[in-house]
Design an enzyme around this catalytic site. Structure first.
Site, mmCIF file in Angstrom:
data_model
loop_
_atom_site.group_PDB
_atom_site.id
_atom_site.type_symbol
_atom_site.label_atom_id
_atom_site.label_comp_id
_atom_site.label_asym_id
_atom_site.label_seq_id
_atom_site.Cartn_x
_atom_site.Cartn_y
_atom_site.Cartn_z
ATOM 1 N N HIS A 179 -11.068 169.506 -9.683
ATOM 2 C CA HIS A 179 -10.179 168.737 -8.809
ATOM 3 C C HIS A 179 -8.962 168.289 -9.599
ATOM 4 O O HIS A 179 -9.090 167.701 -10.669
ATOM 5 C CB HIS A 179 -10.899 167.504 -8.242
ATOM 6 C CG HIS A 179 -9.990 166.680 -7.377
ATOM 7 N ND1 HIS A 179 -9.765 166.980 -6.053
ATOM 8 C CD2 HIS A 179 -9.213 165.605 -7.657
ATOM 9 C CE1 HIS A 179 -8.899 166.114 -5.553
ATOM 10 N NE2 HIS A 179 -8.541 165.270 -6.500
ATOM 11 N N ASP A 212 -13.103 158.163 4.980
ATOM 12 C CA ASP A 212 -11.975 158.272 4.047
ATOM 13 C C ASP A 212 -10.715 158.704 4.786
ATOM 14 O O ASP A 212 -9.631 158.198 4.518
ATOM 15 C CB ASP A 212 -12.291 159.271 2.930
ATOM 16 C CG ASP A 212 -11.048 159.558 2.104
ATOM 17 O OD1 ASP A 212 -10.532 158.614 1.488
ATOM 18 O OD2 ASP A 212 -10.569 160.705 2.112
ATOM 19 N N ARG A 238 -4.080 153.370 4.602
ATOM 20 C CA ARG A 238 -3.460 153.080 3.295
ATOM 21 C C ARG A 238 -2.029 153.588 3.255
ATOM 22 O O ARG A 238 -1.133 152.954 2.698
ATOM 23 C CB ARG A 238 -4.280 153.718 2.167
ATOM 24 C CG ARG A 238 -5.596 153.001 1.912
ATOM 25 C CD ARG A 238 -6.499 153.836 1.023
ATOM 26 N NE ARG A 238 -5.891 154.192 -0.232
ATOM 27 C CZ ARG A 238 -6.238 155.259 -0.968
ATOM 28 N NH1 ARG A 238 -7.217 156.045 -0.568
ATOM 29 N NH2 ARG A 238 -5.628 155.517 -2.100
ATOM 30 N N SER A 265 -11.943 157.542 -2.761
ATOM 31 C CA SER A 265 -11.493 158.495 -1.738
ATOM 32 C C SER A 265 -11.761 159.940 -2.203
ATOM 33 O O SER A 265 -12.386 160.739 -1.499
ATOM 34 C CB SER A 265 -9.994 158.270 -1.500
ATOM 35 O OG SER A 265 -9.392 159.358 -0.875
ATOM 36 N N LYS A 309 -15.258 162.759 -0.899
ATOM 37 C CA LYS A 309 -15.145 164.148 -0.422
ATOM 38 C C LYS A 309 -15.793 165.119 -1.392
ATOM 39 O O LYS A 309 -16.412 166.099 -0.986
ATOM 40 C CB LYS A 309 -13.665 164.493 -0.220
ATOM 41 C CG LYS A 309 -13.062 163.731 0.958
ATOM 42 C CD LYS A 309 -11.563 163.870 1.028
ATOM 43 C CE LYS A 309 -10.888 163.090 -0.071
ATOM 44 N NZ LYS A 309 -9.523 162.706 0.106
HETATM 45 N N1 URA Z 1 -6.210 162.063 -3.047
HETATM 46 C C1 URA Z 1 -7.231 161.613 -2.292
HETATM 47 O O1 URA Z 1 -8.060 162.386 -1.832
HETATM 48 N N2 URA Z 1 -7.292 160.293 -2.044
HETATM 49 C C2 URA Z 1 -6.411 159.414 -2.529
HETATM 50 O O2 URA Z 1 -6.555 158.245 -2.286
HETATM 51 C C3 URA Z 1 -5.352 159.884 -3.309
HETATM 52 C C4 URA Z 1 -5.275 161.229 -3.566
#
Ligand code: URA
Length: 436
Positions: free
Chosen positions: A82, A161, A168, A183, A187
C-alpha cells in the site's frame, strides 16, 4: 451510551474504550448518530489524537461494518503493498508481476486517482480491454492461476470508512494520523491479505509533508497491522520530486513496461526492487533482504517478471501486445516542450504542481465522477540534480488540444533552477517495523 459524552471525553483528551468506539461506529452506520455529532468527534480526534489501542479499535470497528474477503483458498502467504500516494507513483504495476514471478501470491486491491495523485486502476485501464472489476471468485481464481491480480474493491469493504472519509473531506479532518491509519487499515484488513508492505511517501508531493509526520503514520500503520495479525513493514520514501519521468496514465504504463524490461528510470527501479524484497521476506521466501534483492533483480533481468505481466494483462481481458508495442497505448495528439529560461542546476521539482497540471490536462480527477483522458500527461526531461542550460527542454506536455499558456507556465515554475547542485538525498529514508 450517549454520543455527546464520547465527544466530550475525546475533546478533553481522555482515552475511549473498545466498547465505546465499537458503539459509536455501529450507531453511526445504523443512522442513529447524525453527521454533525460524528463531525464533532472527528474534530476532537484531530486535535487530541488517539492511543495505539484506540486507533486499532477504530480500524476494527470500521472493518466490522462491511464484508471481509476470505483468501484462505489461496495457498501460502498473500502479500500486498500500500502506498500513501504520490505523483508518478506507478510502482504497483511493475511490482505486482515481479513478486508473483517469484512464486508469491499478490492479491492487490487498488484505487483510482483523485486530485494531484494518480490511481493504479486508471493507469491499467489505458491498456485496451483491461478489466479491473472482477467478481470475488474471478479475483481469487486469478490469484491462484496467475499468482496476482490488480482489481478494484468488490463487495462492501469497510462502508463506515467510506462515509466517514466523505465527512472528513468536508470538515477539515482528513489530515489526522489516527484517522488516516485506521481508514487505510480497515480496508486493508478487509481485503484478506496476510502481509503488507507500506510505502509511506514524504515530501511536498505527498500527504505527509515532513519526515516526522510520515514516521508517525508508518508507526500507526504497522501497529494496527500487528494488532490484526498481519505481518508488515513500512518504508518511508521521498516524494520531493515525481517518481520516474512520466506522469499520466498510459505514459506510466509504458514506463512500467520499461522497468519490467530491466530498463527505465533508476528511482522507479530502485523502489520496485526494494519493495519487492520486503514482500519476499514477509512471504517467507528468504529471511535475507540481500538474497531477496538478488532474486528480484534476476527476475527483471531474465524476463520472468515481464512474462508475468503479460499473463496478468491477458487474464484481466487486456491486450498484452502493448508490452511489445507500447506505442499502441493511447497517445496524445500534441507534444509541447516546456523550456528552461535560465541556466544552473535543477534543485527541486514541485511534484504537486505537476500532478495538478496533469489533472488539468484531463489525466486526473478533480471530482470523483470525472472521466479521464488516458493519453495525456507529462514526460520529465530533467530530474533533480541535473545541470540545466537556458533553452533546454524541462518537460514535454502530452495534450489533446493546445495547452493553455498558464498551464505551461505552471509546469515551468515547478522546475526550480538554482546556482549550485543540490545535496543528494536518498530515495528510501527509513524502514519502520512493528514494535516487538
Ligand atoms: N487514504 C485512505 O484510505 N484514507 C485516508 O484517510 C487517507 C488516505
Amino acid at each position: 451510551m450517549r454520543m455527546v459524552d464520547l465527544i466530550t471525553k475525546k475533546r478533553d483528551g481522555k482515552t475511549l474504550t473498545k466498547e465505546e468506539i465499537t458503539w459509536l461506529i455501529g450507531q453511526y452506520v445504523a443512522g442513529e448518530v447524525p453527521d454533525y455529532q460524528m463531525s464533532a468527534f472527528l474534530m476532537a480526534t484531530y486535535f487530541q489524537g488517539m492511543t495505539d489501542e484506540e486507533q486499532s479499535q477504530l480500524a476494527f470497528a470500521m472493518l466490522d461494518s462491511g464484508d471481509r474477503l476470505d483468501l484462505s483458498s489461496i495457498p501460502g502467504i498473500k502479500v500486498d503493498k500500500h502506498s500513501t500516494g504520490g505523483v508518478g507513483d506507478k510502482i504497483s504495476i511493475p511490482l505486482t508481476p515481479l513478486v508473483a514471478a517469484l512464486g508469491v501470491s499478490v492479491p492487490m486491491i487498488s484505487g483510482r486517482g483523485l486530485g494531484h495523485t494518480g490511481g493504479t486502476l486508471d493507469k491499467l485501464e489505458s491498456i485496451p480491454g483491461f478489466k479491473v472489476d472482477l467478481t470475488e471468485t474471478q479475483f481469487i481464481d486469478q490469484v491462484q492461476d496467475v499468482g496476482a491480480a490488480i482489481v478494484s474493491a468488490s463487495g462492501d469493504l469497510a462502508p463506515a470508512d467510506r462515509r466517514i472519509y466523505a465527512l472528513r473531506d468536508v470538515t477539515g479532518t482528513v489530515e489526522s494520523i489516527p484517522l488516516i491509519a485506521s481508514s487505510i487499515m480497515s480496508k486493508k484488513i478487509a481485503s484478506g491479505t496476510n502481509a503488507l508492505v507500506f510505502d509511506v511517501k514524504v515530501g511536498e508531493g505527498a500527504f505527509m509533508k515532513t519526515r516526522a509526520q510520515a514516521e508517525k503514520l508508518a508507526k500507526a500503520l504497522v501497529a494496527i497491522a500487528k494488532a490484526a495479525g498481519v505481518a508488515s513493514v513500512a518504508l518511508l520514501t521521498a516524494m520531493d520530486q515525481p517518481l520516474g519521468v512520466t506522469i499520466g496514465n498510459s505514459l506510466e504504463i509504458a514506463e512500467s513496461v520499461a522497468i519490467l524490461r530491466n530498463q527505465g528510470p533508476a528511482d522507479v527501479r530502485q523502489l520496485t526492487i526494494a519493495l519487492a524484497a520486503q514482500m519476499l521476506v514477509l512471504a517467507g521466501k528468504t529471511d535475507s533482504l540481500e538474497v531477496a534483492t538478488n532474486l528480484a533483480e534476476d527476475a527483471l533481468r531474465d524476463g520472468r517478471a515481464l512474462r508475468k505481466f503479460k499473463q496478468l494483462i491477458t487474464a484481466q481481458g487486456g491486450d498484452a501486445s502493448i508490452v511489445d508495442q507500447p506505442q499502441t497505448l493511447p497517445q496524445a495528439k500534441l507534444k509541447v516542450p516546456v523550456k528552461a529560461t535560465t541556466s544552473g542546476y535543477l534543485t527541486s521539482i514541485d511534484a504537486e504542481a505537476l500532478g495538478t497540471a496533469v489533472m488539468q490536462l484531463g489525466g486526473g480527477r478533480a471530482k470523483q465522477d470525472d472521466v479521464l483522458d488516458l493519453a495525456v500527461g507529462l514526460v520529465l526531461h530533467k530530474k533533480v540534480g541535473t545541470p540545466v542550460h537556458e533553452g533546454d527542454t524541462l518537460a514535454m506536455v502530452h495534450a489533446d488540444s493546445e495547452p493553455q499558456e498558464a498551464l505551461l507556465e505552471a509546469v515551468r515554475q515547478a522546475f526550480v533552477i538554482g546556482e549550485a547542485a543540490p545535496e543528494k538525498t536518498p530515495l528510501i529514508l527509513q524502514v519502520v517495523r512493528p514494535e516487538a
